[in-house]
Motif scaffolding. Structure first.
Motif, mmCIF file in Angstrom:
data_model
loop_
_atom_site.group_PDB
_atom_site.id
_atom_site.type_symbol
_atom_site.label_atom_id
_atom_site.label_comp_id
_atom_site.label_asym_id
_atom_site.label_seq_id
_atom_site.Cartn_x
_atom_site.Cartn_y
_atom_site.Cartn_z
ATOM 1 N N THR A 190 0.765 -1.441 -0.195
ATOM 2 C CA THR A 190 0.254 -0.180 -0.018
ATOM 3 C C THR A 190 1.532 1.621 0.058
ATOM 4 O O THR A 190 0.630 2.162 -0.580
ATOM 5 N N ASP A 191 1.999 0.970 0.869
ATOM 6 C CA ASP A 191 2.728 2.084 1.050
ATOM 7 C C ASP A 191 3.956 2.389 -0.837
ATOM 8 O O ASP A 191 4.151 3.424 -0.781
ATOM 9 N N ALA A 192 4.314 1.434 -1.197
ATOM 10 C CA ALA A 192 4.435 1.649 -2.568
ATOM 11 C C ALA A 192 3.684 2.232 -3.695
ATOM 12 O O ALA A 192 3.785 2.732 -4.342
ATOM 13 N N THR A 193 2.465 1.411 -3.400
ATOM 14 C CA THR A 193 1.388 2.130 -4.118
ATOM 15 C C THR A 193 0.903 3.326 -4.161
ATOM 16 O O THR A 193 0.771 4.574 -4.980
ATOM 17 N N ALA A 194 1.003 4.666 -3.198
ATOM 18 C CA ALA A 194 0.311 5.858 -2.293
ATOM 19 C C ALA A 194 1.229 6.694 -3.005
ATOM 20 O O ALA A 194 1.493 8.039 -3.232
ATOM 21 N N ALA A 195 2.673 6.096 -2.913
ATOM 22 C CA ALA A 195 3.710 6.687 -3.514
ATOM 23 C C ALA A 195 3.241 6.957 -5.632
ATOM 24 O O ALA A 195 3.991 8.130 -5.390
#
Length: 250
Positions: free
Chosen positions: A119-124
């Protein structure tokens, strides 16, 4: 152990470079480059990616970052060759390869689970740094991002720390020469990500390395911290400590 990362690129040099960059933010995370073809040429290889996924797997799962469309297809093809249990421990987020890898590495370093790392990767992808949108409070100068001017801060490093048990606030002035660049942002995100508190720094998520970097806060800029939750006071004190010692930079 932590979630592992695989960086899939058509270029071996790009995959290795992204790995090296992300590793600077997360020394304890296993990050495996999977660039190029079997003979080191430009392209992608099912065998190379498969081997990288197996190497990155520690039991907590693997997040695969990719560059171009056919790299995604190669990574997805790898999933077809895995059994159900192994497939359940792999994520291929729709994320920018560089920013996504950095964000994922920082999340994994804090001990986040597989879904949170993905999720954190996608949020980038949606952060101002990757979308071209203005950072919060962006305007006349990088050091003025969404916070009071440095001249309004009492003392060289801190001002007005408050705490009522579940909320805490504080304002601290950056003293290190380069300001809140990638490494200090990663230090903050890692330290705050492990606390039971929602921490905002100049209005952005303090546990997100990408959002912190969008502040473009330079030397002398104030960081206004607002935290809520059981670890609110600890979160504010953590920021105070890191800023106070200049993030261990010369």
């Amino acid at each position: 152990m932590s979630v592992g990362l695989v960086v899939v690129s058509h270029s071996p040099k790009i995959a290795e470079g992204v790995r090296d960059l992300a590793a600077q933010m997360a020394a304890d995370v296993r990050i495996v480059p999977a660039g190029g073809t079997d003979d080191g040429g430009i392209g992608t290889s099912l065998e190379v990616v498969m081997a990288a996924v197996e190497s990155a797997q520690s039991g907590d799962g693997v997040v695969v970052l990719t560059d171009l469309g056919s790299a995604v297809m190669t990574a997805e093809s790898v999933l077809e060759f895995l059994d159900d249990d192994a497939r359940a421990l792999v994520r291929i987020p729709d994320a920018p390869i560089v920013e996504g890898a950095v964000a994922a590495a920082v999340a994994a370093q804090t001990g986040a689970d597989l879904d949170r790392v993905a999720t954190d990767a996608t949020a980038a992808r949606g952060s101002p740094a990757t979308s071209g949108a203005a950072a919060p409070g962006a305007g006349a100068s990088p050091s003025a991002a969404a916070s009071p001017s440095a001249a309004d801060v009492d003392g060289p490093t801190r001002a007005g720390v408050g705490n009522d048990g579940t909320t805490a606030t504080g304002t601290f002035t950056l003293t290190n020469k380069v300001g809140l660049h990638a490494r200090p942002a990663a230090m903050l995100a890692q330290a705050l990500g492990g606390l039971d508190a929602d921490t905002r720094i100049n209005g952005v998520d303090g546990a997100s390395v990408m959002m912190l970097m969008t502040l473009a806060a330079g030397q002398g800029a104030p960081l206004t911290v607002e935290a809520t939750g059981p670890d609110a006071d600890r979160a504010v004190r953590t920021v105070e400590e890191l800023v106070g010692r200049g993030f261990d930079e010369e």
